[in-house]
Design an enzyme around this catalytic site. Structure first.
Site: not given
Ligand code: BV8
Ligand code: ZN
Length: 249
Positions: A116, A147, A185
């Site tokens: 990401h 630019c 995750t």
């Molecule tokens: C794509 C960067 C296709 C930004 C992030 C409509 C149109 C297109 C796509 C979609 C759509 N509808 C849905 C989608 C798919 C969409 C998606 O998945 N949506 C979800 C919400 C349903 N995906 C996308 O859009 C992706 N692109 O599909 O493109 C495409 C192809 C061609 C042309 C056009 C389009 C892009 C997804 C990337 C989004 N960007 N981040 C930023 O960070 O600012 S995602 C964001 O969520 C972060 O990167 C993060 O890492 C990621 C996942 O979350 P997690 O890392 O799992 O974090 P979370 O808080 O959720 O969970 C934490 C976990 O840790 C928990 O389980 C917790 O219990 C645990 N935990 C807590 N403490 C601890 C622990 N574990 C161990 N030890 C601890 N101490």
């Molecule tokens: Zn530029």
């Protein structure tokens, strides 16, 4: 008990680690969906989408500048450090991360696939130039390129495709690995959340490290329930010892 045996290590078993925001939680980086998660105050579609940026680049940059300042004050935790040690110790190890905080690299990991992007890189929306920019706070919001173009964070927003080369390498690694560690995750974001399924379908042994159940828990061969900074070093300690024993043969 995890049954990977020394022979697998000897044969250069391919181990892949897939991390999410939970691996950085003990460093003080807020997770996305936890109780004090980032998104609690904001909705992903409000801020982490190209449409939101087009609509209000100042608001989006205020949020990223706030995150950059938070992350700048964070250090890698033992989970990051163990993953760097695994890369240095194992013949065939690769780290795939959904995180943009750069803490894996700060801990010494070098073979990192950033699905990401990275919050410490900026990309010009006019000339396309990508540079590392670690200024905190940013001198102007929103920041501009030399630019004159508007800069954006070099991260993948919702609705944007992941970098093709990175995603291809991640698919390949998931298909060929014998063991995948899934660390901190919620397994809700695609396509990252499909990587463990691909690994499982290819016969990999799945180890999930999390403080709570996720949609992947039922797929895991081994579940280490607890904070990654505590349970992952213990898991590795139990194996590194046998690994170094192998080295003495
Ligand atoms: C794509 C960067 C296709 C930004 C992030 C409509 C149109 C297109 C796509 C979609 C759509 N509808 C849905 C989608 C798919 C969409 C998606 O998945 N949506 C979800 C919400 C349903 N995906 C996308 O859009 C992706 N692109 O599909 O493109 C495409 C192809 C061609 C042309 C056009 C389009 C892009 C997804 C990337 C989004 N960007 N981040 C930023 O960070 O600012 S995602 C964001 O969520 C972060 O990167 C993060 O890492 C990621 C996942 O979350 P997690 O890392 O799992 O974090 P979370 O808080 O959720 O969970 C934490 C976990 O840790 C928990 O389980 C917790 O219990 C645990 N935990 C807590 N403490 C601890 C622990 N574990 C161990 N030890 C601890 N101490
Ligand atoms: Zn530029």
């Amino acid at each position: 008990m995890f049954s990977i045996n020394m022979k697998m290590f000897v044969q250069g078993i391919s181990i892949v680690a897939l991390t999410g925001a939970g691996v950085s939680a003990e460093s003080g980086v807020p997770t996305f969906r936890g109780p004090e998660g980032l998104w609690r105050t904001f909705r992903p579609e409000d801020l982490a989408t190209p449409e939101a940026f087009a609509r209000n680049p100042t608001l989006v940059w205020e949020w990223y500048d706030w995150r950059r300042r938070r992350i700048a004050a964070c250090q890698p935790n033992p989970a990051h450090r163990v993953l760097a040690e695994m890369e240095a110790t194992l013949p065939d190890f690769i780290l795939i991360t959904q995180n943009v905080d750069g803490l894996h690299q700060a801990a010494g990991s070098r073979k990192v696939l950033e699905l990401h992007g990275n919050i410490w890189r900026v990309r010009c929306t006019r000339c396309g130039k990508v540079v590392e920019d670690r200024r905190v706070p940013l001198p102007e919001i929103p920041p501009h390129c030399a630019c004159g173009g508007l800069l954006r964070p070099d991260v993948v927003w919702f609705g944007e495709p992941l970098p093709t080369d990175v995603l291809q390498q991640a698919w390949e690694a998931a298909k060929r690995c014998r063991c995948m560690l899934i660390i901190g995750t919620s397994a809700l974001v695609q396509p990252a959340a499909s990587l463990p399924v691909i690994a499982k379908q290819s016969g990999a042994y799945l180890v999930e490290v999390n403080v709570a159940d996720t949609p992947l828990t039922s797929l895991a061969d081994e579940v280490l329930r607890g904070p990654a900074g505590e349970v992952l070093p213990r898991w590795w300690e139990a194996r590194r010892a046998s690994l170094s024993g192998w080295r003495c043969q």
